[in-house]
Design an enzyme around this catalytic site. Sequence first.
Site, PDB file in Angstrom:
ATOM      1  N   TYR A  36       0.860  -1.180   0.000  1.00  0.00           N
ATOM      2  CA  TYR A  36       0.000   0.000   0.000  1.00  0.00           C
ATOM      3  C   TYR A  36       0.902   1.239   0.000  1.00  0.00           C
ATOM      4  O   TYR A  36       1.470   1.604   1.015  1.00  0.00           O
ATOM      5  CB  TYR A  36      -0.904  -0.053   1.235  1.00  0.00           C
ATOM      6  CG  TYR A  36      -1.893   1.078   1.405  1.00  0.00           C
ATOM      7  CD1 TYR A  36      -1.982   2.151   0.518  1.00  0.00           C
ATOM      8  CD2 TYR A  36      -2.776   1.058   2.482  1.00  0.00           C
ATOM      9  CE1 TYR A  36      -2.903   3.166   0.709  1.00  0.00           C
ATOM     10  CE2 TYR A  36      -3.697   2.070   2.683  1.00  0.00           C
ATOM     11  CZ  TYR A  36      -3.750   3.123   1.798  1.00  0.00           C
ATOM     12  OH  TYR A  36      -4.660   4.135   2.001  1.00  0.00           O
ATOM     13  N   LYS A  76      -1.386  -1.130  -4.094  1.00  0.00           N
ATOM     14  CA  LYS A  76      -2.468  -0.142  -4.035  1.00  0.00           C
ATOM     15  C   LYS A  76      -1.766   1.202  -4.068  1.00  0.00           C
ATOM     16  O   LYS A  76      -1.044   1.548  -3.133  1.00  0.00           O
ATOM     17  CB  LYS A  76      -3.266  -0.296  -2.755  1.00  0.00           C
ATOM     18  CG  LYS A  76      -4.165   0.881  -2.467  1.00  0.00           C
ATOM     19  CD  LYS A  76      -5.049   0.618  -1.296  1.00  0.00           C
ATOM     20  CE  LYS A  76      -5.577   1.884  -0.658  1.00  0.00           C
ATOM     21  NZ  LYS A  76      -5.649   3.059  -1.490  1.00  0.00           N
TER      22      LYS A  76
HETATM   23  C1  LIG Z   1      -5.418   9.917   1.200  1.00  0.00           C
HETATM   24  C2  LIG Z   1      -6.689   9.141   1.091  1.00  0.00           C
HETATM   25  O1  LIG Z   1      -7.412   9.046   2.053  1.00  0.00           O
HETATM   26  N1  LIG Z   1      -6.951   8.592  -0.082  1.00  0.00           N
HETATM   27  C3  LIG Z   1      -8.140   7.794  -0.325  1.00  0.00           C
HETATM   28  C4  LIG Z   1      -8.870   8.321  -1.511  1.00  0.00           C
HETATM   29  O2  LIG Z   1     -10.000   7.529  -1.754  1.00  0.00           O
HETATM   30  C5  LIG Z   1      -9.328   9.770  -1.242  1.00  0.00           C
HETATM   31  O3  LIG Z   1     -10.204   9.810  -0.139  1.00  0.00           O
HETATM   32  C6  LIG Z   1     -10.025  10.342  -2.464  1.00  0.00           C
HETATM   33  O4  LIG Z   1      -9.197  10.231  -3.584  1.00  0.00           O
HETATM   34  C7  LIG Z   1     -10.415  11.784  -2.221  1.00  0.00           C
HETATM   35  O5  LIG Z   1      -9.252  12.596  -2.162  1.00  0.00           O
HETATM   36  C8  LIG Z   1      -7.761   6.348  -0.548  1.00  0.00           C
HETATM   37  O6  LIG Z   1      -6.667   6.214  -1.418  1.00  0.00           O
HETATM   38  C9  LIG Z   1      -7.435   5.755   0.789  1.00  0.00           C
HETATM   39  C10 LIG Z   1      -7.736   4.337   0.867  1.00  0.00           C
HETATM   40  O7  LIG Z   1      -7.927   3.674  -0.098  1.00  0.00           O
HETATM   41  C11 LIG Z   1      -7.826   3.768   2.197  1.00  0.00           C
HETATM   42  O8  LIG Z   1      -8.765   4.078   2.899  1.00  0.00           O
HETATM   43  O9  LIG Z   1      -6.948   3.019   2.563  1.00  0.00           O
END
Ligand SMILES: CC(=O)N[C@@H]([C@@H](O)[C@H](O)[C@H](O)CO)[C@@H](O)CC(=O)C(=O)O
EC number: 4.1.3.3
Length: 301
Positions: free
Chosen positions: A147, A177
């Site tokens: 990740y 990921k």
């Molecule tokens: C930094 C962060 O929290 N990134 C999110 C994104 O889904 C993010 O919320 C989205 O792109 C909005 O910025 C995901 O990559 C995180 C994720 O998959 C997780 O919850 O582990």
Amino acid sequence: LTPAPGCCVKKLTGLVAATFTPLTAEGEINLSVIGPYIDYLIEKQNVKSVFINGTTGEGCSLTVDERKQLAAAWCQHGKGKLEQVIVHVGCMSIKDSQELARHAASIGADGIAVISPSFFKPINADALRLFIKEVSAFAPDLPMYYYHIPSMTGVALDAADVLNGIEQMIPSFQGVKYTGTDLRDLGQCVCYSQSHNWSVMFGVDEQLLGALVLGVHGAVGSTYNYLGRIVNQMLAAFDNGSLYFYYYYLCSAGFDVSVNKQVMSEVSGLAMGPPRLPLLPCPVSKAQAIAQKIKDFSQGH
Ligand SMILES: CC(=O)N[C@@H]([C@@H](O)[C@H](O)[C@H](O)CO)[C@@H](O)CC(=O)C(=O)O
């Protein structure tokens, strides 16, 4: 006969919801929401895989025991309903990550993922690979995903460097990921992963369309919890080329301002009227045929 690494693994693709962790008003984990949450994702968002205890799930703010309870609940309620439950096991202490990996294997999770520790950071890709290997050793039969999320960990090693040669150390390694915006590094991860049949799952939801062009296999993100249905339509349109098919059809049908204007009238129901001379009006039947194509496209035919 020992199966070749990765040969029997369900490849992780498509949309994966990075789930929130339901808490009570008192701030305790609320396992009673997980059953209905799974039904909501499947029925309302057409999202059938989850990534739990990650960033969105506030995994690093939860105790090891809470993380185990959550993982068990997701696996138990998701059995026979969800396609994949991926458990994030990243912690500051490798011992905690190993314990979570062992636990994930014991409850029937479909895979595990790990971030880099972020207080004491790996000095280079070798150190990070070693860390991932030692976590994976506690769940050797579970697919392991790295990740990559440098914005949170502060570990900005290229993910492609971390992947390089990792298959020789971790036979169960299955991909990355990628929550980052370095498209060169992402592209290299995709290239390297092709020959191993690994998954590169993108994690910056607002840039997914760009990442699809680079060949990512799916996406893990927070917004798919509530925008999954719409983003799934985008993925389908991208996959089968129907978006481009439509533009191709439009261009080949003879596309100019007259046609465009009449199509707008047909699709929107707003009276755009004819074009001005020297342009000639487009035959209504032609615009109607194009409008029908658009309707079919938006309904996923
Ligand atoms: C930094 C962060 O929290 N990134 C999110 C994104 O889904 C993010 O919320 C989205 O792109 C909005 O910025 C995901 O990559 C995180 C994720 O998959 C997780 O919850 O582990």
